[in-house]
Design an enzyme around this catalytic site. Structure first.
Site, PDB file in Angstrom:
ATOM      1  N   CYS A 193      34.803 -18.802  85.379  1.00 32.32           N
ATOM      2  CA  CYS A 193      36.168 -18.650  84.421  1.00 32.32           C
ATOM      3  C   CYS A 193      36.452 -17.349  84.968  1.00 32.32           C
ATOM      4  CB  CYS A 193      35.812 -18.833  83.144  1.00 32.32           C
ATOM      5  SG  CYS A 193      34.559 -17.672  82.546  1.00 32.32           S
TER       6      CYS A 193
ATOM      7  N   ARG B 230      33.358 -18.915  79.358  1.00 31.67           N
ATOM      8  CA  ARG B 230      33.832 -20.345  79.289  1.00 31.67           C
ATOM      9  C   ARG B 230      33.076 -21.185  80.293  1.00 31.67           C
ATOM     10  NH1 ARG B 230      40.079 -18.872  80.179  1.00 31.67           N
ATOM     11  NH2 ARG B 230      39.322 -17.124  81.231  1.00 31.67           N
TER      12      ARG B 230
END
Length: 328
Positions: free
Chosen positions: A276, A281
């Site tokens: 990410c 994430r």
């Protein structure tokens, strides 16, 4: 020996691209989540013990079994931690400033050992991580603690949202405890869960690998550059699956069947690198792939787009190419 329970709470940071819109201005939104429904869902996961409901966590804490709650809370948010918890935030478990030429990297094994010692944890401790609204920061801590070889880590499904939805107490944080001398059981495990830039470059042209970009659409298509990165774009050949697609509207994880439908064809017979902006994430996606779907050979690219864009835009490495990047 009784097990300790360390619940590490991580309130999600402000995200670009419109993830969970109220995150940017408001604190955790209370949701009510059925413990029975969660238990049924967990039972279908590859590793049910990696997850816990707010109701089960409250029960663990009420038993007096040396329960310790640690909350990593974004100080700009109004969220109060679970009552009796400690407070911490990303800077506490990230590399020191200047250690890398860019931000967002994990801290050292020694630093993680010091943190867990401060909170009274030991190798028998059950560590429960939680966040608010988006819950990706909980998964980041899940990944970093698992990297120590500490297998008994659990993710609070629904996070702080579900906790306050049950009316459980918050506030009154940072209790005084006796520090321990936490010694990571197997710190070398980190190497088996970490993707490096060299691995990413090799995977781009390998048929048995897939690289998953877990960011928002605008980051993927290069129309947005989030602060910390050195330019726009994506890693060539990446498959885009926004990490938020793994969540229900109430912020809990989707069912195993739904997650299999989302990821199954993409990862089938593949080794996986998730990335990410800075490996937060993507840590959530990695957790889903491993703990829910039972996928093997899944790696989180810690440097993620920050490191990759640094190599392309700042170092101007000819072997580090960018898709949907800046022209000229």
């Amino acid at each position: 020996m009784k097990k300790s329970t360390v619940a590490i709470g991580v309130v999600a940071a402000v995200l670009a691209g419109g993830y969970v819109a109220y995150n940017t201005m408001f604190g955790a939104e209370a949701v009510q989540v059925s413990a029975e429904a969660l238990d049924q869902k967990f039972a279908e996961y590859s590793n049910p013990e990696a997850f816990v409901s707010a109701q089960e966590l409250k029960g663990l804490m009420d038993k007096g079994e040396n329960v310790v709650v640690i909350g990593a809370l974004n100080p700009v948010k109004p969220d109060a931690p679970i009552s009796g918890s400690f407070s911490m935030w990303r800077g506490d478990y990230s590399a020191a400033e200047g250690e890398y030429a860019y931000d967002g990297m994990r801290n050292s094994v020694e630093d993680m050992e010091a943190l867990l010692s401060k909170f009274g944890a030991n190798t028998d401790t059950t560590i429960v991580v939680y966040a608010a609204n988006a819950h990706h920061d909980a998964a980041r801590l899940f990944w970093q603690i698992k990297n120590l070889g500490h297998d008994n880590v659990r993710y609070l499904d629904g996070g702080l949202n579900a906790w306050i939805g049950e009316g459980y107490p918050t506030g009154d944080a940072n209790p005084t405890v006796v520090a321990t001398d936490y010694d990571a059981p197997a710190p070398q495990v980190e190497e088996s869960a970490l993707a490096t830039l060299d691995m990413v470059l090799a995977a781009q042209n390998a048929q048995d690998w897939v690289i998953i970009d877990t960011r928002g659409q605008e980051e993927f298509d290069g129309t947005t550059t989030v602060g910390g990165a050195f330019g726009p774009g994506t890693i060539p050949g990446s498959v885009h699956i926004n990490w938020t697609k793994a969540l229900n509207a109430d912020t809990t994880l989707k069912s195993a069947e739904e997650l299999q439908a989302l990821y199954g064809d993409v990862i089938k017979d593949k080794k996986v690198i998730a990335y990410c902006q800075s490996g937060v994430r993507s840590a959530h996606t990695m957790m889903v792939l491993e703990e829910v779907l039972g996928a093997q050979d899944v790696y989180n690219y810690d440097g993620s787009w920050i490191e990759y864009s640094y190599a392309h835009y700042e170092q101007k490495r000819e072997d580090v190419n960018v898709q949907n990047g800046a022209k000229g």
